[in-house]
Design a protein around this motif. Structure first.
Motif: not given
Length: 252
Positions: A149-152, A154-158, A205-217
């Protein structure tokens, strides 16, 4: 001095490039291997996974395992950059007196530090930007065979500008640690620890912190915060170096 002579600013930068050529070669080889692995995933492993879902599983070539490994490696490379910056780029030269020698040859401490940062930042930013673009392209194009998922982390950072911001922050953190501690090993430890903490916090894992946000924000917010911290670290490094050399007469 002829028209072909190097400018005063160019001389220390060229000296940095010669001194740290092995590190630049290692960085170049690392980037080449990472880019080659990403292309291998896209050109061979992803098509194979699509063509035959019943193919035998092999842990070292499974498309998800390879992509996850690449994501982890690329997302943690900033820690190695911080360790190198603190220990080798700055700390060791202040510890063994190499910096003082440069300052006696018409190179001010501020110009010395600027040359080191410039010569280091250019290949770091260029390589990280290229790997981030290719990682994002491969992950987006081959999402049908990838389970991440994008929020993991290993995907979000690189996969975005966050990777570049982390590497730049690592360079700044290592620089500040080297200037503050003036010893290679303590600077290595502190810079690595601070950068690891930043990597952990901004890559969690940002979806646990900002559940309404998406990749670019998330990417842009985290990048902006990291760049602000980078600016503060660089200002602190230049200020501290200037104060010490003013007080002690160009002796650290």
């Amino acid at each position: 001095m002829t028209a072909l002579s190097l400018s005063p600013t160019a001389r220390p930068r060229n000296a940095v490039l010669r001194l740290h050529r092995p590190a630049l070669i290692v960085w170049g080889v690392f980037q080449l291997l990472a880019l080659s692995a990403l292309l291998w995933v896209h050109l061979f492993r992803a098509p194979a996974a699509r063509a035959d879902h019943s193919a035998s599983y092999f842990v070292l070539t499974d498309v998800n395992n390879v992509m996850n490994l690449l994501g982890d490696v690329l997302s943690y490379v900033s820690i190695a950059v911080a360790a190198w910056a603190g220990a080798t780029l700055i700390g060791r030269e202040l510890e063994d007196g190499t910096a003082r020698l440069a300052w006696t040859q018409s190179v001010t401490p501020a110009r010395w530090l600027t040359a080191k940062l410039t010569a280091s930042a250019v290949p770091l930013i260029a390589g990280t930007t290229l790997s981030a673009l290719l990682f994002a392209w491969v992950w987006t194009t081959d999402q049908d065979v990838l389970v991440t998922n994008w929020s993991w982390d290993r995907v979000l950072v690189p996969a975005g500008p966050l990777s570049v911001a982390l590497v730049v922050f690592a360079l700044a953190a290592g620089t500040l640690a080297g200037v503050a501690l003036r010893r290679a090993l303590p600077a290595l430890a502190v810079a690595s620890g601070v950068t690891y903490a930043a990597r952990y916090f901004f890559g969690r894992k940002w979806d646990d912190i900002w559940p309404d946000r998406h990749f670019w924000p998330v990417q842009l917010t985290a990048t902006a915060v990291l760049l602000a911290l980078t600016a503060l670290a660089l200002v602190a490094a230049f200020t501290l170096l200037g104060r010490r050399t003013d007080i002690k007469g160009a002796a650290v």
